[in-house]
Write an enzyme that holds these catalytic residues in place. Structure first.
Site, PDB file in Angstrom:
ATOM      1  N   ASP A   1       0.833  -1.203   0.000  1.00 43.20           N
ATOM      2  CA  ASP A   1       0.000   0.000   0.000  1.00 43.20           C
ATOM      3  C   ASP A   1       0.871   1.258   0.000  1.00 43.20           C
ATOM      4  O   ASP A   1       1.387   1.661   1.030  1.00 43.20           O
ATOM      5  CB  ASP A   1      -0.894  -0.044   1.248  1.00 43.20           C
ATOM      6  CG  ASP A   1      -1.766   1.187   1.397  1.00 43.20           C
ATOM      7  OD1 ASP A   1      -1.914   1.937   0.417  1.00 43.20           O
ATOM      8  OD2 ASP A   1      -2.317   1.384   2.496  1.00 43.20           O
TER       9      ASP A   1
ATOM     10  N   ASP B   1      -1.690   5.443  -5.238  1.00 38.21           N
ATOM     11  CA  ASP B   1      -2.050   4.639  -4.076  1.00 38.21           C
ATOM     12  C   ASP B   1      -2.397   3.212  -4.485  1.00 38.21           C
ATOM     13  O   ASP B   1      -3.529   2.922  -4.868  1.00 38.21           O
ATOM     14  CB  ASP B   1      -3.241   5.313  -3.365  1.00 38.21           C
ATOM     15  CG  ASP B   1      -3.678   4.559  -2.115  1.00 38.21           C
ATOM     16  OD1 ASP B   1      -2.962   3.634  -1.685  1.00 38.21           O
ATOM     17  OD2 ASP B   1      -4.744   4.905  -1.573  1.00 38.21           O
TER      18      ASP B   1
END
Ligand SMILES: *[C@@H]1O[C@H](CO)[C@@H](O)[C@H](O)[C@H]1NC(C)=O
Ligand SMILES: *[C@@H]1O[C@H](CO)[C@@H](O)[C@H](O)[C@H]1NC(C)=O
Ligand SMILES: *[C@@H]1O[C@H](CO)[C@@H](O)[C@H](O)[C@H]1NC(C)=O
Ligand SMILES: *[C@@H]1O[C@H](CO)[C@@H](O)[C@H](O)[C@H]1NC(C)=O
Ligand SMILES: *[C@@H]1O[C@H](CO)[C@@H](O)[C@H](O)[C@H]1NC(C)=O
Ligand SMILES: *[C@@H]1O[C@H](CO)[C@@H](O)[C@H](O)[C@H]1NC(C)=O
Ligand SMILES: *[C@@H]1O[C@H](CO)[C@@H](O)[C@H](O)[C@H]1NC(C)=O
Length: 405
Positions: free
Chosen positions: A104, A288
Site C-alpha cells: 500500500d 495509491d
C-alpha cells in the site's frame, strides 16, 4: 451539463517527458502479486473505504449505506473478477513465514495478523508467529493503533524481525503485530496485513520507529520499486530495479510535490477519448496501490460522465453508474505542467469497474469523484494501465505504457 471550472487549451508547448530510459535489471528482486479472487466486490463499500482512508467526508447516502452495512463485501451480487486488491507474499522471521500482504503506497505502517491476534477474527488467513522466529524481538512498551475514517481500526504492539521482500532481507525491521482488528477490516479473509510504502510518512508506532521503507531503501541497488499491476490478472512488484522488458517506450517522470508524505504529484491537463480538445486543470494526486478506484475532482468526473450514454449520478450512494452495455470512453491525463509528448491513457474498459446492481444491469465506474478532497487518488484502476516506478532517491514517480490485456 457539468459546471466547467477548467479551460480549453488551444496550443501546448510544455513538455516534461522522456527524461530517462530504464535502469538495467541486475537484481531479481521481484515479487508476484496475486489478485484476491475470493473477495466479493462491493463497489459502494470500496468507494466509501477509499474516501475514509483519506479522511474525506462521505456523501450522505453513501455514509448511510456503510454504517448500516459495516460488513464490507456483502452487497454486490456479482464479483466479475473485479480487481479489488492485490496480495503479495512477504517473508517475516527466521526461517521466513510467508504472509500475504496488501502492498500500500498510501500508508506507512507494516502491520500483520499474528498468533497474538484475537482468534475470533483470525480465520484461516496467513499470520505471523513470532515464537517460531529465532530473530523476533519485542519492542518493550510499544504500541500502535490505526483508525480509518469509516470507524474500522487495528491496534497492537510492535516487534523487530527480519522481513524478506522478493529475496531482499531487511534485518530488525519493525513488524506491527495486531492484537485486535475491527470486524469491518477483518471481513477481508485473505489479507494477512498491510505493507505501507508511503515515502515521507511516519508509522503509528510509539515509541517512534523507522518505517520498513526507510530500512529497505539503503539495501536497494537503485532506490526504486516498481508496480506492474494487471487488469483482471496477477501482477508483480519489483524492488531495487526497473525492468525494461515490462514496458514500451520511455519512463515519463514527474517530481513529487515538496515535502511529500505520500507519492503525490501534479497533473495538469486531461482529455476524453483522444479528442483534440485538452482541458487545463491544475490538480495534485496520490499514487495509491492500496486503493481500488481512480478518484478525481467531482466536476471533472461529472464532465466525463456527461458524455456517457445513460450515465447518472446516484444521489443515494454518491456515485456514478451507467448501463453495463455502455462502452466508456478512454480518459487521458497529462503529467506535471503539461502533457508534452506523452499522456497517460486509461482505456475505457479499465474504467468499467464492476456490476453495481444486477437487476437493472447497472455498472459502477472505476472513476469516481473525490468528494471535495484537495487531491486526487490514483488507485489500481489507474495504475493497472501503466508500469509505475516509485523513485525513493529521486523523489519522483515514473509511468510508462505497457502491453495491455
Ligand atoms: C517530442 O516529440 C518530437 C517529435 O517526435 C521530438 O522532436 C521532441 O524531441 C520530443 N520532445 C521530448 C521532450 O521528448
Ligand atoms: C484453511 O487453509 C488450509 C491451508 O491453506 C486449507 O487446507 C483449509 O481447507 C482451509 N480451511 C478453510 C475453512 O478455509
Ligand atoms: C515499560 O513500562 C513499565 C511500566 O510502565 C516500566 O516499568 C518499564 O521500565 C518500561 N520498560 C522500558 C524498556 O521502557
Ligand atoms: C504542484 O502544484 C502546486 C500548485 O499549483 C505548485 O505550488 C507546486 O509547485 C507544484 N509542484 C510541482 C513539483 O510541480
Ligand atoms: C494552472 O497553473 C499554471 C501554472 O502554475 C497557471 O499558469 C495556470 O493559469 C493555471 N490554470 C488554471 C486553470 O488554474
Ligand atoms: C441508487 O441505487 C440504489 C441501489 O441500487 C437504487 O435503489 C436507487 O434507485 C438508485 N437511486 C437513483 C437516484 O438512481
Ligand atoms: C462492464 O463490466 C461488467 C462487469 O465486469 C461486464 O459485465 C460488462 O459487460 C462490461 N461492459 C462493457 C461494455 O464491456
Amino acid at each position: 451539463m457539468a459546471r466547467l471550472s477548467f479551460c480549453v487549451v488551444v496550443a501546448l508547448a510544455t513538455s516534461l517527458c522522456g527524461l530517462a530510459g530504464a535502469a538495467p535489471v541486475d537484481e531479481p528482486y521481484v515479487v508476484k502479486t496475486v489478485r484476491n479472487p475470493n473477495y466479493k466486490v462491493d463497489g459502494r463499500a470500496e468507494y466509501a473505504k477509499a474516501l475514509s482512508k483519506w479522511g474525506v467526508k462521505l456523501p450522505n447516502g453513501l455514509a448511510q449505506h456503510v454504517s448500516s452495512k459495516p460488513q464490507v463485501g456483502t452487497v454486490s451480487a456479482e464479483t466479475q473478477g473485479g480487481d479489488r486488491e492485490y496480495l503479495t507474499p512477504i517473508g517475516i522471521g527466521t526461517p521466513p513465514q510467508t504472509i500475504l500482504l496488501d502492498l500500500d503506497t498510501g500508508s506507512a505502517d507494516f502491520w500483520v495478523y499474528s498468533s497474538e491476534t484475537n482468534p475470533d477474527i483470525l480465520g484461516n488467513r496467513s499470520r505471523w508467529d513470532p515464537k517460531s522466529s529465532t530473530t523476533a524481538q519485542p519492542i518493550p512498551n510499544s504500541s500502535w493503533s490505526i483508525q480509518y475514517g469509516d470507524g474500522s481500526t487495528a491496534r497492537g504492539h510492535a516487534w523487530k524481525d527480519t522481513i524478506s521482500v522478493g529475496g531482499i532481507n531487511i534485518p530488525n525491521a519493525v513488524v506491527e503485530s495486531a492484537l485486535s482488528v475491527s470486524d469491518s477490516m477483518a471481513t477481508d479473509a485473505e489479507m494477512g496485513g498491510i505493507f505501507g510504502l508511503a515515502i515521507g510518512l511516519g508509522s503509528e508506532v510509539y515509541p517512534v520507529q523507522p518505517t520498513v521503507l526507510k530500512k529497505l531503501s539503503p539495501l536497494l541497488k537503485h532506490k526504486v520499486f516498481a508496480a506492474d499491476l494487471q487488469y483482471h490478472a496477477d501482477g508483480t512488484y519489483q524492488f531495487g530495479a526497473v525492468d525494461g522488458n515490462k514496458f514500451k517506450g520511455n519512463l515519463h517522470w514527474t517530481p513529487l510535490i515538496d515535502d511529500a508524505q505520500y507519492w503525490q504529484f501534479n497533473f495538469s491537463v486531461f482529455n476524453i477519448q483522444g479528442s483534440d480538445i485538452w482541458y487545463w486543470y491544475n490538480w495534485s494526486g496520490i499514487a495509491d496501490t492500496g486503493s481500488t478506484l481512480l478518484m478525481l475532482d467531482d466536476d471533472v468526473v461529472a464532465f466525463y460522465y456527461d458524455g456517457v450514454e445513460g450515465a447518472a449520478y446516484n444521489k443515494s450512494y454518491g456515485l456514478w453508474t451507467y448501463p453495463c452495455d455502455t462502452k466508456l470512453p478512454d480518459f487521458h491525463l497529462g503529467l506535471g505542467d503539461g502533457h508534452g509528448n506523452w499522456t497517460a491513457r486509461i482505456p475505457g474498459r479499465y474504467l468499467n469497474y464492476t456490476v453495481y446492481e444486477t437487476e437493472g444491469w447497472e455498472c459502477m465506474g472505476g472513476l469516481q469523484g473525490n468528494a471535495g478532497a484537495s487531491f486526487s487518488i490514483f488507485g489500481d484502476v489507474f495504475l493497472k494501465a501503466f508500469y509505475a516506478v516509485f523513485d525513493i532517491g529521486g523523489k519522483r514517480v515514473g509511468f510508462a505504457d505497457k502491453h495491455l490485456n
